[in-house]
Design a protein around this motif. Structure first.
Motif, mmCIF file in Angstrom:
data_model
loop_
_atom_site.group_PDB
_atom_site.id
_atom_site.type_symbol
_atom_site.label_atom_id
_atom_site.label_comp_id
_atom_site.label_asym_id
_atom_site.label_seq_id
_atom_site.Cartn_x
_atom_site.Cartn_y
_atom_site.Cartn_z
ATOM 1 N N LEU A 84 -7.314 -33.649 -44.318
ATOM 2 C CA LEU A 84 -6.189 -32.887 -43.677
ATOM 3 C C LEU A 84 -6.937 -31.728 -42.674
ATOM 4 N N GLY A 85 -8.296 -31.772 -42.698
ATOM 5 C CA GLY A 85 -9.110 -30.902 -41.920
ATOM 6 C C GLY A 85 -9.443 -29.558 -42.418
ATOM 7 N N LEU A 86 -9.050 -29.873 -43.663
ATOM 8 C CA LEU A 86 -9.520 -28.365 -44.576
ATOM 9 C C LEU A 86 -10.967 -28.326 -45.082
ATOM 10 N N ALA A 87 -11.619 -27.178 -45.285
ATOM 11 C CA ALA A 87 -12.844 -26.913 -45.524
ATOM 12 C C ALA A 87 -12.868 -26.629 -47.092
ATOM 13 N N GLN A 88 -14.145 -27.551 -47.787
ATOM 14 C CA GLN A 88 -14.366 -27.344 -49.159
ATOM 15 C C GLN A 88 -15.722 -26.698 -49.093
ATOM 16 N N ALA A 89 -16.122 -25.958 -50.103
ATOM 17 C CA ALA A 89 -17.480 -25.263 -50.217
ATOM 18 C C ALA A 89 -18.415 -25.967 -50.760
ATOM 19 N N GLU A 90 -19.473 -26.746 -50.255
ATOM 20 C CA GLU A 90 -20.378 -27.756 -50.889
ATOM 21 C C GLU A 90 -21.674 -26.879 -51.483
ATOM 22 N N ALA A 91 -22.065 -25.857 -50.911
ATOM 23 C CA ALA A 91 -23.140 -24.972 -51.373
ATOM 24 C C ALA A 91 -23.234 -23.755 -50.365
ATOM 25 N N PHE A 92 -23.611 -22.627 -51.269
ATOM 26 C CA PHE A 92 -23.734 -21.464 -50.769
ATOM 27 C C PHE A 92 -25.040 -21.289 -50.059
ATOM 28 N N LEU A 93 -24.986 -20.750 -48.773
ATOM 29 C CA LEU A 93 -25.767 -20.500 -47.892
ATOM 30 C C LEU A 93 -26.411 -18.813 -47.926
ATOM 31 N N GLY A 94 -25.644 -18.087 -48.146
ATOM 32 C CA GLY A 94 -25.875 -16.666 -48.071
ATOM 33 C C GLY A 94 -24.588 -15.711 -47.542
ATOM 34 N N ASP A 95 -24.751 -14.373 -47.561
ATOM 35 C CA ASP A 95 -23.960 -13.449 -47.152
ATOM 36 C C ASP A 95 -24.204 -12.498 -46.189
ATOM 37 N N THR A 96 -23.383 -11.908 -45.741
ATOM 38 C CA THR A 96 -23.278 -10.722 -44.549
ATOM 39 C C THR A 96 -22.459 -9.631 -44.913
ATOM 40 N N THR A 97 -22.750 -8.346 -44.920
ATOM 41 C CA THR A 97 -21.799 -7.192 -44.959
ATOM 42 C C THR A 97 -21.508 -6.719 -43.717
ATOM 43 N N VAL A 98 -20.261 -6.679 -43.387
ATOM 44 C CA VAL A 98 -19.743 -6.229 -41.996
ATOM 45 C C VAL A 98 -18.747 -4.992 -42.337
ATOM 46 N N THR A 99 -18.545 -4.235 -41.291
ATOM 47 C CA THR A 99 -17.604 -2.913 -41.349
ATOM 48 C C THR A 99 -16.692 -3.101 -40.098
ATOM 49 N N THR A 100 -15.340 -3.290 -40.368
ATOM 50 C CA THR A 100 -14.499 -3.274 -38.904
ATOM 51 C C THR A 100 -14.457 -1.952 -38.292
ATOM 52 N N ASP A 101 -14.118 -2.058 -37.072
ATOM 53 C CA ASP A 101 -14.153 -0.801 -36.354
ATOM 54 C C ASP A 101 -12.373 -0.351 -36.266
ATOM 55 N N ALA A 102 -12.297 0.655 -35.701
ATOM 56 C CA ALA A 102 -10.928 1.084 -35.464
ATOM 57 C C ALA A 102 -9.821 0.261 -35.328
ATOM 58 N N ASN A 103 -10.389 -0.965 -34.563
ATOM 59 C CA ASN A 103 -9.099 -2.054 -34.350
ATOM 60 C C ASN A 103 -9.115 -3.177 -35.264
ATOM 61 N N GLY A 104 -9.883 -2.957 -36.399
ATOM 62 C CA GLY A 104 -10.034 -4.103 -37.374
ATOM 63 C C GLY A 104 -10.818 -5.076 -37.131
ATOM 64 N N ASP A 105 -11.672 -4.933 -36.043
ATOM 65 C CA ASP A 105 -12.636 -6.295 -35.681
ATOM 66 C C ASP A 105 -14.021 -6.136 -36.116
ATOM 67 N N ALA A 106 -14.516 -7.195 -36.526
ATOM 68 C CA ALA A 106 -16.089 -6.914 -36.836
ATOM 69 C C ALA A 106 -16.743 -8.604 -36.516
ATOM 70 N N THR A 107 -18.132 -8.529 -36.149
ATOM 71 C CA THR A 107 -18.668 -9.769 -35.805
ATOM 72 C C THR A 107 -19.888 -9.960 -36.840
ATOM 73 N N ALA A 108 -19.875 -10.991 -37.593
ATOM 74 C CA ALA A 108 -20.906 -11.179 -38.520
ATOM 75 C C ALA A 108 -21.752 -12.293 -38.202
ATOM 76 N N SER A 109 -23.170 -12.173 -38.441
ATOM 77 C CA SER A 109 -23.969 -13.546 -38.211
ATOM 78 C C SER A 109 -24.906 -13.502 -39.153
ATOM 79 N N PHE A 110 -25.552 -14.697 -39.281
ATOM 80 C CA PHE A 110 -26.461 -14.990 -40.537
ATOM 81 C C PHE A 110 -27.152 -16.123 -39.780
ATOM 82 N N THR A 111 -28.784 -16.237 -40.179
ATOM 83 C CA THR A 111 -29.632 -17.195 -40.015
ATOM 84 C C THR A 111 -29.961 -18.015 -41.440
#
Length: 266
Positions: free
Chosen positions: A177-204
């Protein structure tokens, strides 16, 4: 079998499983593992959906975990992660709130994480709506690429302004159906949205994920403790650098770069 565990309203702060192997539960052949109507339930370190011989149970029509309580905590660091397989769905947050962290949720019939009512929860600008888990918007992956040594992940989040979120990244599978299922945890990133509610997250990721494999992510609002987790983002394929053949030599030394890339290596 039928439902394994039910925590009724008022039976608060209960545990299913625990942080040690001796506290772990193995659930198989259940129509549903847990129905949680109480508040403050913790679900840690359980193995759901596989029999002791390693075989996968039939996918029942029900989600493995049904949540209607407030402040549920499902998973967490490695010693708390649950593995959920072999059901009609993974975790269904029908009402209340639940933080769902670092769990492997795969081989289920539909949604790995579903915020009520049943079915996909579309993102909305600035995420002002209410409901289970605040109908938290999921991240949108914008780039998933490897250079052959590492994999670089980027996502954007449109949610509540000036709020901190944890973005969790997962190697994923894609359902029919094109849905994602979580196979393995890779890591996490913490972000804070701006006054418009937007944030960009990146992880290597410190390894090259296979070309054409999938990655997904969740967003968990940290405005409450426990937090409130989104559904999984649509799966995004891993892409790689454009390969330019610059050698007629038919050798294959395992490396394809600007100095040497034969047709066989490409």
């Amino acid at each position: 079998f039928g439902q394994a565990i039910r925590f009724a309203t008022g039976s608060d702060n209960g545990f299913i499983g625990g942080e040690t192997v001796s506290q772990r539960n193995v659930f198989a052949n259940n129509r549903r593992v847990a129905a949680l109507f109480a508040d403050g339930t913790s679900v840690f370190n359980n193995l759901v959906g596989r029999r002791l011989d390693g075989s996968l149970q039939a996918r029942s029509g029900n989600p493995a975990i049904f949540n209607s309580g407030e402040g549920t905590l499902i998973g967490g660091p490695a010693f708390r992660r649950n593995v959920v397989e072999g059901h009609g769905g993974g975790v269904f947050v029908f009402a209340g709130s639940a933080e769902i962290s670092q769990c492997r949720i795969t081989e289920v019939g539909a949604f790995a994480i579903d915020l009520g009512p049943a079915g996909p929860t579309p993102n909305d600008p600035d995420d002002p709506d209410s409901g289970p888990n605040g109908l938290q918007n999921h991240p949108v992956l914008t780039s998933v690429s490897t250079n052959g040594t590492q994999t670089f992940l980027t996502a954007r989040l449109d949610s509540n302004p000036n709020t901190t979120y944890r973005i969790e990244w997962f190697r994923a599978t894609e359902t029919t159906l094109g849905l994602a299922q979580a196979e393995a945890f890779l890591g996490d990133t913490t972000v804070t949205t701006d006054a418009n509610g937007d944030a960009t997250a990146s992880f290597t990721v410190s390894q090259a994920l296979p070309l054409g494999s999938f990655v997904t992510a969740t967003a968990t609002s940290l405005a409450t403790v426990p937090g409130m987790t989104s559904e999984l983002a649509p799966p995004e394929r891993v892409t790689g650098p454009e390969l330019v053949v610059n050698s007629t030599n038919d050798s294959n030394d395992g490396t394809c770069n600007g100095t040497h890339c034969s047709l066989r290596e490409a």
